[in-house]
Design a protein around this motif. Sequence first.
Motif, mmCIF file in Angstrom:
data_model
loop_
_atom_site.group_PDB
_atom_site.id
_atom_site.type_symbol
_atom_site.label_atom_id
_atom_site.label_comp_id
_atom_site.label_asym_id
_atom_site.label_seq_id
_atom_site.Cartn_x
_atom_site.Cartn_y
_atom_site.Cartn_z
ATOM 1 N N SER A 143 0.844 -1.204 0.000
ATOM 2 C CA SER A 143 0.000 0.000 0.000
ATOM 3 C C SER A 143 0.870 1.241 0.000
ATOM 4 O O SER A 143 2.096 1.162 0.196
ATOM 5 N N GLY A 144 0.211 2.377 -0.167
ATOM 6 C CA GLY A 144 0.932 3.638 -0.203
ATOM 7 C C GLY A 144 1.517 4.010 1.146
ATOM 8 O O GLY A 144 2.656 4.471 1.252
ATOM 9 N N THR A 145 0.736 3.817 2.170
ATOM 10 C CA THR A 145 1.217 4.201 3.493
ATOM 11 C C THR A 145 2.429 3.365 3.890
ATOM 12 O O THR A 145 3.391 3.867 4.459
ATOM 13 N N ASN B 46 5.511 4.612 2.175
ATOM 14 C CA ASN B 46 6.061 5.802 2.838
ATOM 15 C C ASN B 46 6.729 5.447 4.166
ATOM 16 O O ASN B 46 7.723 6.073 4.547
ATOM 17 N N PHE C 94 -0.742 14.506 1.954
ATOM 18 C CA PHE C 94 -1.358 13.251 2.377
ATOM 19 C C PHE C 94 -0.403 12.109 2.083
ATOM 20 O O PHE C 94 -0.050 11.866 0.935
ATOM 21 N N HIS C 95 0.044 11.431 3.151
ATOM 22 C CA HIS C 95 1.007 10.343 2.963
ATOM 23 C C HIS C 95 0.509 9.007 3.484
ATOM 24 O O HIS C 95 1.232 8.012 3.366
ATOM 25 N N GLY C 96 -0.691 8.948 4.055
ATOM 26 C CA GLY C 96 -1.225 7.662 4.495
ATOM 27 C C GLY C 96 -1.654 7.683 5.943
ATOM 28 O O GLY C 96 -1.531 8.691 6.636
ATOM 29 N N GLU D 118 4.700 15.260 -2.026
ATOM 30 C CA GLU D 118 3.967 14.832 -3.223
ATOM 31 C C GLU D 118 4.276 15.880 -4.303
ATOM 32 O O GLU D 118 3.979 17.056 -4.085
ATOM 33 N N ASP E 64 6.625 11.277 -2.798
ATOM 34 C CA ASP E 64 5.480 10.383 -2.666
ATOM 35 C C ASP E 64 4.705 10.460 -3.975
ATOM 36 O O ASP E 64 3.954 11.402 -4.213
ATOM 37 N N VAL F 46 2.626 8.067 -4.926
ATOM 38 C CA VAL F 46 1.572 7.056 -4.800
ATOM 39 C C VAL F 46 0.393 7.405 -5.732
ATOM 40 O O VAL F 46 -0.210 6.528 -6.336
ATOM 41 N N GLN F 47 0.112 8.694 -5.852
ATOM 42 C CA GLN F 47 -1.000 9.096 -6.723
ATOM 43 C C GLN F 47 -0.528 9.584 -8.098
ATOM 44 O O GLN F 47 -1.220 9.403 -9.097
ATOM 45 N N LYS G 16 -1.244 2.752 -5.264
ATOM 46 C CA LYS G 16 -2.463 3.006 -6.042
ATOM 47 C C LYS G 16 -2.473 2.337 -7.423
ATOM 48 O O LYS G 16 -2.845 1.195 -7.531
HETATM 49 C C1 LIG Z 1 -3.557 7.361 -1.319
HETATM 50 C C2 LIG Z 1 -2.250 7.970 -0.973
HETATM 51 C C3 LIG Z 1 -1.445 7.415 0.048
HETATM 52 C C4 LIG Z 1 -1.903 6.254 0.898
HETATM 53 O O1 LIG Z 1 -2.024 5.080 0.155
HETATM 54 P P1 LIG Z 1 -2.740 3.799 0.818
HETATM 55 O O2 LIG Z 1 -2.554 2.732 -0.198
HETATM 56 O O3 LIG Z 1 -4.164 4.174 1.069
HETATM 57 O O4 LIG Z 1 -2.026 3.523 2.088
HETATM 58 C C5 LIG Z 1 -0.221 7.979 0.272
HETATM 59 N N1 LIG Z 1 0.227 9.032 -0.444
HETATM 60 C C6 LIG Z 1 -0.518 9.574 -1.424
HETATM 61 C C7 LIG Z 1 0.031 10.719 -2.206
HETATM 62 C C8 LIG Z 1 -1.785 9.068 -1.724
HETATM 63 O O5 LIG Z 1 -2.523 9.627 -2.676
#
Ligand SMILES: *Cc1c(COP(=O)(O)O)cnc(C)c1O
Length: 413
Positions: free
Chosen positions: A120-122, A125, A150-152, A202, A235, A237-238, A264
């Motif tokens: 997962s993203g969290t 990180n 937003f990092h999780g 991010e 980050d 993730v998105q 993601k």
């Molecule tokens: C969604 C998101 C996260 C968290 O990801 P999860 O898979 O829900 O843990 C972390 N950082 C960013 C930039 C995100 O958009």
Amino acid sequence: MGFRIYPLPRSLAQAMQADTKLRFHNYVVANYTRYPVCLVRGVGSRVWDDEGKEYLDFFPGWGCGILGHCPPRVVAAVQAQVAQLVHVPNTWHTEPQGLLAEALCLRTGWPGAQAFFCNSGTEANEAAIKMARLHGGPGRFKIITMLNSFHGRTMGSLAATGQPKYHAGLSPMLPGFAYAPFGDLDAVARLIDPETCAIMIEPIQGEGGVNLPPAGYIEGLREIADRHNLLLIFDEVQTGMGRTGKWFAHQHYSIQPDIVTLAKALAGGIACGGLIARPEVAQVLKPGTHAATFGGNPIACMAALATIETIEQEGLLTRATEIEALFRNRVEAIMPACPWVTGIRAMGTMIGIQLAVDGAPVVKACLERGLLVNCTHSTVIRLLPSLTLTDEELFQGCSILEEEIARLGQPTS
Ligand SMILES: *Cc1c(COP(=O)(O)O)cnc(C)c1O
């Protein structure tokens, strides 16, 4: 009862929906605001509920559905892998994890880059935070992150997240995080002290409202990090996996971060997280310092490889930029008549429409009309459409969205 509950006669489907809602009410922790809709099937940018109602999805999988629902190569890759080897721990080598690490590292273009996988993203990180502290050495543990980031949701990533509302009731937070306003280089420089080891950001804030970095900001962060011997952690993730029109958002700038975190969209909708690090950073994770039991499992890795293959073979990086332009044209065209639409911020298929008023009524009205969109920070309509969205789908959805945005200006009856 089988798993496939669609299609069913309408009366049965309705009974099923009532049952599902009741089960959630009785047995599922109520930590999400859920729409009163039960989704059962999806293809591309379309998804269906248990009453057979069709929706056009401009927010598939909360950013995970970069190829839409059930992308054919991902489905085939998972089907083949699940029958061959589901999971073995990281005490063994597996072909898919090696192939995915190679595919990702080659696409960063960083010499010697190496990947680590989680789910997962969290978690990605968390691994980056550990790497930063290990790399920093004794007494260097502080990380500068941004307000509105937003990092999780796990405790480390949560501490990194610069939004007090998400910290409420959970103190004490993991110490060592300091927050700078997004876009303000001087503020970052002021927060640095001898205990600082990294800057984490991010490149485009997603949940925070699709905030694009001002010109020179990303390059400036690299300079500051270099001057103070700090790691620069992105980050993504998105923003990663082609969302912005390049494999990774940092590739729009002339710099390299030291760590990129991903999740993601990484495996086209299958749970998968990971990070890519430059070699001198990667080497701080030694046996015993970090692990994830399911990390890099064969199914997730094959799904991710199928995602990369689809993006490449279907030219979807270019398509991301086309989709951005089409959305921009549509939204800019309604702005003169809708002064409560104050702007559009977009990079590829990461799109934020800034309103001067609450956007929640738009989300609700669109849902009723079969269009799925998101609203973040009250006033930003957020879209993360699939790279496979067709022009027809885009125009169809935009027509609904535009009508509902226009309605915000009408006096409420
Ligand atoms: C969604 C998101 C996260 C968290 O990801 P999860 O898979 O829900 O843990 C972390 N950082 C960013 C930039 C995100 O958009």
